[in-house]
Write an enzyme that holds these catalytic residues in place. Structure first.
Site, PDB file in Angstrom:
ATOM      1  N   ALA A  46       0.841  -1.204   0.000  1.00 42.70           N
ATOM      2  CA  ALA A  46       0.000   0.000   0.000  1.00 42.70           C
ATOM      3  C   ALA A  46       0.867   1.241   0.000  1.00 42.70           C
ATOM      4  CB  ALA A  46      -0.907  -0.004   1.230  1.00 42.70           C
TER       5      ALA A  46
ATOM      6  N   VAL B 116       0.593   5.618   1.330  1.00 41.15           N
ATOM      7  CA  VAL B 116      -0.107   6.483   2.270  1.00 41.15           C
ATOM      8  C   VAL B 116      -0.081   7.924   1.760  1.00 41.15           C
ATOM      9  CG1 VAL B 116      -0.179   7.331   4.647  1.00 41.15           C
ATOM     10  CG2 VAL B 116       0.519   4.972   4.184  1.00 41.15           C
TER      11      VAL B 116
ATOM     12  N   LYS C  15      -4.594   5.083   3.699  1.00 45.01           N
ATOM     13  CA  LYS C  15      -3.720   3.993   3.297  1.00 45.01           C
ATOM     14  C   LYS C  15      -4.455   3.207   2.216  1.00 45.01           C
ATOM     15  CE  LYS C  15      -1.142   0.132   5.374  1.00 45.01           C
ATOM     16  NZ  LYS C  15      -0.841  -0.558   6.661  1.00 45.01           N
TER      17      LYS C  15
ATOM     18  N   ASP D 116       5.907  -4.444  15.121  1.00 41.63           N
ATOM     19  CA  ASP D 116       6.885  -3.705  14.309  1.00 41.63           C
ATOM     20  C   ASP D 116       7.121  -2.319  14.922  1.00 41.63           C
ATOM     21  OD1 ASP D 116       8.618  -3.166  12.229  1.00 41.63           O
ATOM     22  OD2 ASP D 116       7.048  -2.550  10.840  1.00 41.63           O
TER      23      ASP D 116
END
Length: 561
Positions: A143, A145, A159, A294
């Site tokens: 994706a 943004v 997004k 993450d």
């Protein structure tokens, strides 16, 4: 119509499968492909594509594999990033190399983005957004943004999933699953690494990451978990402007946690931020069992009043009560230098090889713990310690749950950020109260009562089902329907090579018989003749010549003289 679409999808998957084989062959992994029984495809690839491997051969296997994954595209880069969190199944050289994989690609054009938004939201973009910035903030393989403003005036980020990425990923997963099944069938010992299980785990992970509604619900779950914590902030999800392929979030302005100069200029307390970050992460792991997978510095913003805001919730880890208990017990056993308890926990929680040398494992773990014995607590990096522990047990083919591997990786990142913010940061100090709370919970009357009830229920179910299961076994034996399936692993390649050798030997015998027979006929004067020689002899020599050329060609093509 559906049959045509299925056929088209199968053709696309086959084309992608062939491309995977070609790229792996290009980067010098022919031996792996041959072990998978793909010798013919390798030979065909070598004939169709000529590669200069002089530069490639100077690289290590890990470097060549990283380059191959980069060439194969987004799905394989994601796979490499996943494998970089699995030192229990991937050698350390490959782990370090896969950590270099960057999930960044050029942005797709604004017209495509607008069309994708309208397809996903089933309406004109102007209906939902007053404006969309045509310049992307970030672009990745799945994706990209963009900043935007809703018609109601709120500033947001959107997004947007890349067009065609779902089809590409599914095609790649199909190819990977095919290779994984070949590995299980042809490579002895592959059951230790469970290649099909790894691909299934990866497929589940990347499919979840491509479904943005899951990410939206994940954000709301984190917000609910930290409802009473004012110094943790989570962006708002705008559900009316979101779908599986578009996620609209509140735009949050803050300072990057790695920008120490800006934090100091803003008058923020770096030591307090480090303490809060550690407390929040340990709360996620040991209390909620649901943590950000993450948490690198680019995904952590600092707001006024030392408030922490996390971004990008595509990767999360989960620990059930059993895993949380295992983690607490293993850390406590390491601190107490109890080798028997450590080994007992590993035998219970991990996938153990039949050839495990328990005595040798205890010796290596004792050496590992002794290396930390005289180190002050404030100097111990818990994440690094866990990673070193995992590397040791990996040598004994003990596999640990993937979420524990992700936790270790995340913990290393959190500790690194904490020490960057505060050189005196001590993760052990923050971990101690959580460990104490976990121990109190483990030995609380309520927990003990629940465990006893669970054990009793298991025995009741066993007693209830045992007579029926025994009766079923006896009935099958009486009806001669009791079967035992035996699986010979690793023999397929041997069988294929043996059949090929027998075929060549048979052809060679026929070839020799034709030459000898033709030579005998050549000595006679019987039958039709051509230029004074028997025609049958000419025919025999001709057939023998064709068979001989075919044998030479087959041997050269296989690459084995």
């Amino acid at each position: 119509m559906f049959s045509f679409l299925k056929l088209n999808r199968n053709i696309r998957s086959l084309r992608r499968y062939l491309n995977i084989v070609r790229v792996l062959s290009t980067y010098g992994f022919d031996h792996v492909l041959e072990m998978l029984g793909l010798s013919d495809m390798v030979a065909r690839s070598k004939r169709m594509f000529r590669h200069d491997k002089a530069d490639i051969n100077r690289l290590t296997s890990a470097e060549r594999m990283r380059l191959a994954l980069e060439e194969l595209g987004p799905t394989f880069i994601k796979l490499g990033q996943l494998l970089s969190t699995r030192p229990d199944i991937v050698p350390s050289a490959f782990v370090h190399e896969f950590e270099k994989l960057q999930d960044s690609v050029p942005s797709f054009c604004f017209i495509e983005l607008k069309s994708q938004v309208e397809r996903e939201l089933c309406g004109s973009a102007e209906t939902f957004y007053a404006e969309i910035d045509p310049i992307s903030l970030a672009a990745a393989s799945i994706a990209q943004v963009h900043r935007a403003r809703l018609v109601s005036g709120e500033h947001v980020v959107i997004k947007v999933r890349r067009p065609g990425v779902v089809e590409l990923v599914e095609s790649d997963i199909s190819g990977l699953m095919g290779l994984a099944h070949l590995a299980e069938r042809h490579m002895p010992g592959s059951e230790i690494y469970d290649p099909v299980g790894v691909v299934r785990e990866f497929a589940r992970s990347i499919r979840r990451e491509m479904d943005f509604t899951r990410e939206g619900h994940t954000i709301e779950k984190f917000r609910d978990n930290f409802k009473g914590t004012p110094w943790m902030y989570f962006p708002r999800v705008y559900w009316n402007q979101s779908s599986r392929g578009v996620l609209t979030l509140e735009y949050v302005e803050g300072l990057k946690v790695s920008d120490l100069q800006s934090l100091d200029q803003a008058g923020l307390d770096r030591k307090l931020i480090a303490r809060r970050g550690a407390a929040a992460f340990l709360e996620m792991v040991l209390n909620h069992g649901f943590f950000h997978g993450d948490p690198h510095p680019g995904n952590v913003l600092i707001l006024p009043d030392n408030v922490i805001c996390l971004l990008d919730y595509g990767i999360v880890g989960r620990l059930d009560d059993e895993l949380k208990t295992f983690l607490s017990d293993i850390l406590l056993a390491i601190v107490n230098r109890d080798m028997d308890e450590v080994v007992s926990l590993l035998l219970f929680a991990g996938d153990i090889s039949d050839t495990l040398n328990v005595r040798s494992l205890k010796r290596d773990l004792a050496n590992f713990i002794d290396s930390y014995y005289e180190i002050p607590l404030q100097e111990i990096e818990v994440g690094r310690m866990l990673l070193e522990f995992i590397e040791i047990i990996t040598l004994y083919n003990i596999r640990i749950q993937p979420d524990l591997m992700l936790l270790t990786k995340s913990l290393i990142i959190i500790e690194g950020m904490g020490r960057n913010l505060d050189p005196e940061f001590n993760m052990v100090e923050h971990l101690t109260p959580f460990m104490q709370k976990a121990m109190r919970h483990k030995f609380s009357p309520r927990r003990i009562s629940r465990d006893i009830n669970s054990i009793l229920l298991s025995y009741v179910n066993l007693a209830r089902n045992l007579p029926r299961d025994l009766k079923e076994i006896v009935n099958r034996i009486n009806r001669n329907k009791f079967k035992i399936d035996l699986e010979h692993r690793g023999l397929d390649k041997f069988t294929t090579d043996f059949d090929r050798s027998i075929n060549r030997l048979s052809s060679s015998m026929i070839l020799a018989a034709l030459i000898i027979g033709s030579s005998i006929i050549m000595q006679t004067d019987k039958g039709p003749q051509l230029l004074g020689f028997p025609v049958l002899a000419f025919l025999g020599y001709t057939v023998a010549g064709f068979i001989g050329l075919w044998l030479v060609y087959a041997i050269i093509r296989s690459g084995r003289m």
